[in-house]
Write a protein that holds these residues in place. Structure first.
Motif, short mmCIF file in Angstrom:
data_model
loop_
_atom_site.label_atom_id
_atom_site.label_comp_id
_atom_site.label_asym_id
_atom_site.label_seq_id
_atom_site.Cartn_x
_atom_site.Cartn_y
_atom_site.Cartn_z
N PHE A 65 -7.08 -5.84 -1.18
CA PHE A 65 -6.08 -4.87 -1.62
C PHE A 65 -6.64 -4.02 -2.76
O PHE A 65 -6.41 -2.81 -2.81
N ILE A 122 0.83 -1.20 0.00
CA ILE A 122 0.00 0.00 0.00
C ILE A 122 0.87 1.26 0.00
O ILE A 122 0.53 2.28 -0.61
N ALA A 174 -8.80 -1.38 -1.33
CA ALA A 174 -8.02 -0.31 -0.71
C ALA A 174 -7.42 0.63 -1.76
O ALA A 174 -7.43 1.85 -1.58
N LEU A 175 -6.94 0.07 -2.86
CA LEU A 175 -6.36 0.90 -3.91
C LEU A 175 -7.43 1.76 -4.59
O LEU A 175 -7.20 2.94 -4.87
#
Length: 299
Positions: free
Chosen positions: A75, A47, A78-79
């Motif tokens: 992930f 991250i 989150a991105l």
């Protein structure tokens, strides 16, 4: 005298054609480098690496048997929340059934993700009913989703575990479900262009993104390889000594020559490549630095 004049005219035409080809190659490389897509592995610290990417950049998230599909989806979420155009890999052998696939699609929709990359996956045994990428693509046609782009892999130099005939038959079967192709990492521009021409000859007109390495060094590559196992980063170098030598040079690897040669092939009408897919091996800072330098040179 007439013969000499014709020779001069012919030489002049060749020089003009050569200059035009160089200009076209320069413009092609500049277009690619203006908006390449990047690939990240969902490991600890990834991250922080993602923060180095420009806002709105396209970034794909790999999937491995060791970490599982949840690591990829989480992930990717989150991105996406950070303003990146995120493309998670959906590995068929890690997804148990259509119910789980539908739940993944629901989560991706909630995160604003509309693009996925479908692969078979490296797991020895399927987790459920999907044995390969084609089976998962078929299931995507039956579950509710709002995906607008679906990518599939291409193999310019073949696959170490799959016969070429089977590989091509599979690609032809998957192409109607897909909107683009990303090639596996390839250091040979001729091999990439031969592959693109073969696609066109086979009637497959999907856009092709050429897989190239970012700016990587041996220590970083080996650290990631140990973390994710031979099924991910090492799949690019295992069994290919020439690739290993390039990646593991003490000074690291920079893809300037490869990108330049690919752009020259396109300028000469030898192949049709839509853009670049950069395998960063999570070495984003060095890769972004290389992209910025290459961009400055192309101005």
């Amino acid at each position: 005298m007439a013969v000499t004049t014709l020779r001069r005219k012919s030489a002049g035409r060749r020089q003009r054609k050569s200059r035009a080809s160089k200009v076209n190659a320069h413009q092609t490389a500049a277009r690619w480098l203006a908006a390449p897509q990047y690939e990240l592995v969902p490991l600890h610290g990834a991250i922080d690496q993602a923060r180095l990417l420009p806002h709105g950049a396209t970034v794909t998230v790999t999937s491995s048997p060791k970490r599982g599909v949840e690591a990829t989806v989480a992930f990717a979420e989150a991105l996406a929340s950070r303003g990146l155009r995120t493309v998670p890999h959906l590995a068929a052998r890690q997804i148990s059934d259509e119910a789980q696939l539908a739940e993944i699609c629901r989560r991706l929709e909630g995160a604003g993700i509309a693009d996925v990359f479908v692969i078979g996956g490296d797991a020895t045994e399927p987790a459920g009913e999907f044995a390969d990428g084609l089976a998962l693509l078929g299931a995507l046609g039956r579950v509710a989703h709002r995906l607008t782009s679906i990518g599939i892999p291409g193999y310019p130099e073949g696959h170490r575990l799959i016969d070429d005939e089977i590989l091509w038959a599979s690609l032809k079967a998957k192409a109607p479900y897909a909107t683009y192709i990303v090639t596996q990492l390839c250091f040979d521009p001729e091999a990439t262009c031969r592959y693109v021409r073969s696609l066109r000859d086979a009637g497959i007109d999907l856009p092709v993104y050429a897989g190239v390495p970012g700016a990587v060094d041996a220590a970083k590559l080996l650290r990631i390889s140990m973390q994710i196992g031979v099924g991910d980063s090492l799949r690019f170098v295992r069994g290919n000594a020439a690739v290993a030598r390039r990646l593991l040079r003490p000074v690291g690897y920079r893809p300037d020559g490869l990108v330049s040669k690919l752009a020259s092939r396109v300028a000469e009408d030898h192949c049709d490549i839509a853009g670049l897919h950069v395998y960063t091996f999570n070495q984003v800072g060095a890769t972004i630095g290389w992209v910025h330098q290459a961009n400055r040179r192309s101005v």
